[in-house]
Design a protein around this motif. Structure first.
Motif, PDB file in Angstrom:
ATOM      1  N   ALA A  11       0.829  -1.203   0.000  1.00 56.44           N
ATOM      2  CA  ALA A  11       0.000   0.000   0.000  1.00 56.44           C
ATOM      3  C   ALA A  11       0.866   1.257   0.000  1.00 56.44           C
ATOM      4  CB  ALA A  11      -0.927  -0.002   1.213  1.00 56.44           C
ATOM      5  N   LEU A  12       1.958   1.229   0.768  1.00 60.43           N
ATOM      6  CA  LEU A  12       2.869   2.374   0.800  1.00 60.43           C
ATOM      7  C   LEU A  12       3.524   2.575  -0.563  1.00 60.43           C
ATOM      8  CD1 LEU A  12       4.407   4.592   2.299  1.00 60.43           C
ATOM      9  CD2 LEU A  12       6.077   2.855   3.001  1.00 60.43           C
ATOM     10  N   VAL A  13       3.957   1.481  -1.165  1.00 59.91           N
ATOM     11  CA  VAL A  13       4.567   1.566  -2.493  1.00 59.91           C
ATOM     12  C   VAL A  13       3.563   2.119  -3.504  1.00 59.91           C
ATOM     13  CG1 VAL A  13       5.568   0.238  -4.387  1.00 59.91           C
ATOM     14  CG2 VAL A  13       6.181  -0.306  -2.026  1.00 59.91           C
ATOM     15  N   ALA A  14       2.314   1.648  -3.414  1.00 63.89           N
ATOM     16  CA  ALA A  14       1.275   2.125  -4.331  1.00 63.89           C
ATOM     17  C   ALA A  14       1.027   3.614  -4.142  1.00 63.89           C
ATOM     18  CB  ALA A  14      -0.015   1.343  -4.100  1.00 63.89           C
ATOM     19  N   ALA A  15       1.021   4.067  -2.888  1.00 59.30           N
ATOM     20  CA  ALA A  15       0.777   5.480  -2.611  1.00 59.30           C
ATOM     21  C   ALA A  15       1.894   6.357  -3.166  1.00 59.30           C
ATOM     22  CB  ALA A  15       0.635   5.697  -1.102  1.00 59.30           C
ATOM     23  N   VAL A  16       3.138   5.942  -2.921  1.00 56.60           N
ATOM     24  CA  VAL A  16       4.274   6.705  -3.449  1.00 56.60           C
ATOM     25  C   VAL A  16       4.241   6.705  -4.976  1.00 56.60           C
ATOM     26  CG1 VAL A  16       6.784   6.803  -3.623  1.00 56.60           C
ATOM     27  CG2 VAL A  16       5.708   6.281  -1.422  1.00 56.60           C
ATOM     28  N   GLY A  17       3.953   5.549  -5.551  1.00 53.44           N
ATOM     29  CA  GLY A  17       3.882   5.455  -7.006  1.00 53.44           C
ATOM     30  C   GLY A  17       2.783   6.321  -7.581  1.00 53.44           C
ATOM     31  N   TYR A  18       1.631   6.349  -6.905  1.00 53.79           N
ATOM     32  CA  TYR A  18       0.517   7.170  -7.383  1.00 53.79           C
ATOM     33  C   TYR A  18       0.889   8.650  -7.402  1.00 53.79           C
ATOM     34  CZ  TYR A  18      -3.654  10.031  -7.101  1.00 53.79           C
ATOM     35  OH  TYR A  18      -4.575  11.029  -7.303  1.00 53.79           O
ATOM     36  N   VAL A 113      -3.166  11.576  -0.309  1.00 53.25           N
ATOM     37  CA  VAL A 113      -2.243  10.438  -0.374  1.00 53.25           C
ATOM     38  C   VAL A 113      -0.832  10.870   0.005  1.00 53.25           C
ATOM     39  CG1 VAL A 113      -1.182   8.737  -1.901  1.00 53.25           C
ATOM     40  CG2 VAL A 113      -3.627   9.209  -2.074  1.00 53.25           C
ATOM     41  N   ALA A 114      -0.395  12.026  -0.495  1.00 50.47           N
ATOM     42  CA  ALA A 114       0.944  12.516  -0.151  1.00 50.47           C
ATOM     43  C   ALA A 114       1.067  12.740   1.353  1.00 50.47           C
ATOM     44  CB  ALA A 114       1.241  13.810  -0.905  1.00 50.47           C
ATOM     45  N   ALA A 115       0.023  13.324   1.955  1.00 51.75           N
ATOM     46  CA  ALA A 115       0.042  13.534   3.405  1.00 51.75           C
ATOM     47  C   ALA A 115       0.065  12.199   4.140  1.00 51.75           C
ATOM     48  CB  ALA A 115      -1.175  14.353   3.828  1.00 51.75           C
ATOM     49  N   GLY A 116      -0.683  11.220   3.624  1.00 50.06           N
ATOM     50  CA  GLY A 116      -0.696   9.901   4.242  1.00 50.06           C
ATOM     51  C   GLY A 116       0.665   9.228   4.200  1.00 50.06           C
ATOM     52  N   VAL A 117       1.374   9.401   3.096  1.00 49.99           N
ATOM     53  CA  VAL A 117       2.718   8.829   2.984  1.00 49.99           C
ATOM     54  C   VAL A 117       3.649   9.452   4.016  1.00 49.99           C
ATOM     55  CG1 VAL A 117       4.761   8.688   1.504  1.00 49.99           C
ATOM     56  CG2 VAL A 117       2.498   8.198   0.557  1.00 49.99           C
ATOM     57  N   VAL A 118       3.573  10.773   4.161  1.00 50.75           N
ATOM     58  CA  VAL A 118       4.429  11.463   5.133  1.00 50.75           C
ATOM     59  C   VAL A 118       4.128  10.977   6.550  1.00 50.75           C
ATOM     60  CG1 VAL A 118       4.965  13.694   6.179  1.00 50.75           C
ATOM     61  CG2 VAL A 118       4.741  13.501   3.695  1.00 50.75           C
ATOM     62  N   VAL A 119       2.843  10.885   6.884  1.00 54.59           N
ATOM     63  CA  VAL A 119       2.461  10.414   8.220  1.00 54.59           C
ATOM     64  C   VAL A 119       2.935   8.982   8.436  1.00 54.59           C
ATOM     65  CG1 VAL A 119       0.499   9.808   9.690  1.00 54.59           C
ATOM     66  CG2 VAL A 119       0.490  11.958   8.415  1.00 54.59           C
ATOM     67  N   ARG A 120       2.778   8.156   7.418  1.00 57.99           N
ATOM     68  CA  ARG A 120       3.209   6.756   7.521  1.00 57.99           C
ATOM     69  C   ARG A 120       4.705   6.663   7.802  1.00 57.99           C
ATOM     70  NH1 ARG A 120       5.266   2.410   7.703  1.00 57.99           N
ATOM     71  NH2 ARG A 120       4.606   0.469   6.685  1.00 57.99           N
ATOM     72  N   LEU A 121       5.492   7.454   7.115  1.00 59.33           N
ATOM     73  CA  LEU A 121       6.939   7.428   7.320  1.00 59.33           C
ATOM     74  C   LEU A 121       7.320   7.970   8.699  1.00 59.33           C
ATOM     75  CD1 LEU A 121       8.138   8.589   3.788  1.00 59.33           C
ATOM     76  CD2 LEU A 121       8.141   6.269   4.724  1.00 59.33           C
ATOM     77  N   LEU A 122       6.615   9.009   9.139  1.00 60.64           N
ATOM     78  CA  LEU A 122       6.898   9.568  10.464  1.00 60.64           C
ATOM     79  C   LEU A 122       6.576   8.558  11.563  1.00 60.64           C
ATOM     80  CD1 LEU A 122       5.610  13.244  10.119  1.00 60.64           C
ATOM     81  CD2 LEU A 122       7.981  12.474  10.324  1.00 60.64           C
ATOM     82  N   VAL A 123       5.438   7.873  11.408  1.00 61.19           N
ATOM     83  CA  VAL A 123       5.055   6.871  12.403  1.00 61.19           C
ATOM     84  C   VAL A 123       6.105   5.772  12.480  1.00 61.19           C
ATOM     85  CG1 VAL A 123       3.403   5.016  12.869  1.00 61.19           C
ATOM     86  CG2 VAL A 123       2.582   7.307  12.320  1.00 61.19           C
ATOM     87  N   THR A 124       6.599   5.362  11.322  1.00 58.77           N
ATOM     88  CA  THR A 124       7.604   4.296  11.285  1.00 58.77           C
ATOM     89  C   THR A 124       8.921   4.738  11.906  1.00 58.77           C
ATOM     90  OG1 THR A 124       6.605   3.420   9.267  1.00 58.77           O
ATOM     91  CG2 THR A 124       8.837   2.707   9.781  1.00 58.77           C
TER      92      THR A 124
END
Length: 310
Positions: A11-18, A113-124
């Motif tokens: 899902a993360l890869v798909a979001a970044v790709g999108y 989606v871009a905001a979601g990717v940033v949040v996902r990376l920060l959480v990790t």
């Protein structure tokens, strides 16, 4: 991004790709046309490519999450998706809501989606142990499944509508009244089914209407109103002025009642020139003093579009 990342975090890869592909489509479209928005509109590229990209993103989300969900989710999701697509062809009001939802996705999804990717990376990176487990939590996977399902059913439904829609314009050898009736009907139907995702359909309809008007072939109130309905989905003040004056002429006759169209076309015309609307029929924003695509024929005066048939 290695194979392990692709397997464990699809899902993360798909979001970044999108997000990356969205930016690429914007850049390629601008470069390929030299910034000429008319070329984009005429080709339908400026909108349809984004719909296809969003649909593909939704499909990837479904593919990434379905294997981890019970079969009941598959069945319920498939049933809901089929129902949402079918609604477009059966219930006009509900179909309009789905079309508006598609437009919102078109505008806002890249940012979400871009905001979601940033949040996902920060959480990790900086989240605690409990937060780091959120991306793989069952509720997260179900949420992604629902998101993918809605994207495919709404935005993908618009793509399907484009693929199954009748021709935007009728044969040119039809009578003028038959052509204008067809153009008005497909214009309104596209708003219900979502086929308006292909902006070239509006372009071709407006071009045909302007040609008929310039040739003096629209000569009764019903034809004027049909032409007004099509042109109020134009791109520039001149299109909207012609639409308004046609609606006025139709409304002044005893053959049709066009008061609502008079108000709508007037407000759209005024907003397109940066002026306030009078009747409050319009919402959102609209480009000011935009170019006409298609152009208004030189022999057609926007201030007196019926002069040639008077």
């Amino acid at each position: 991004m290695n194979q392990t990342t692709l397997t464990r975090r699809p899902a993360l890869v798909a979001a970044v790709g999108y997000v990356c592909l969205h930016v690429a489509v914007v850049v390629v479209g601008a470069v390929a046309t030299g910034g000429d928005t008319g070329t984009l509109v005429a080709a339908g590229f400026s909108s349809l490519a984004y719909y296809l990209l969003i649909t593909a993103f939704g499909v990837v989300l479904l593919t990434a999450t379905v294997p981890s969900l019970p079969r009941g989710w598959w069945v319920a999701g498939g049933t809901l998706a089929a129902a949402l697509v079918a609604v477009r062809y059966a219930f006009g009001t509900a179909a309009g809501v789905l079309t508006v939802g598609s437009l919102f996705a078109l505008v806002f999804l890249p940012y979400v989606v871009a905001a979601g990717v940033v949040v996902r990376l920060l959480v990790t990176r900086v989240g605690g142990e409990r937060l780091r487990g959120l991306p793989g939590h069952p509720l997260t996977r179900r949420g992604l499944f629902v998101a993918g399902l809605l994207l495919v059913a709404t935005v993908g439904g618009s793509v399907l509508a484009v693929a199954t829609a009748p021709a935007a314009v009728p044969p040119s050898d039809w009578s003028a009244d038959r052509q204008l009736e067809y153009l008005e009907r497909t214009d309104q139907r596209d708003r219900e089914t979502g086929a308006m995702a292909d902006r070239s359909r509006d372009y071709r309809r407006a071009d045909r209407v302007l040609s008929l008007l310039a040739a003096g072939r629209a000569d009764d109130p019903e034809q004027w109103l049909d032409a007004a309905v099509v042109l109020q989905h134009g791109t520039c003040p001149e299109h909207f002025e012609v639409a308004h004056r046609l609606a006025l002429a139709a409304n002044d006759s005893t053959a049709v009642e066009a008061t609502d169209w008079v108000h709508l076309t007037y407000d759209r015309w005024q907003l397109s020139m940066g002026q306030p609307q009078r009747y409050g029929t319009q919402t959102g924003t609209q480009p000011v003093d935009a170019e006409c695509h298609p152009p208004v024929p030189a022999e057609l005066d926007p201030a007196a579009p019926l002069e040639s048939v008077a």
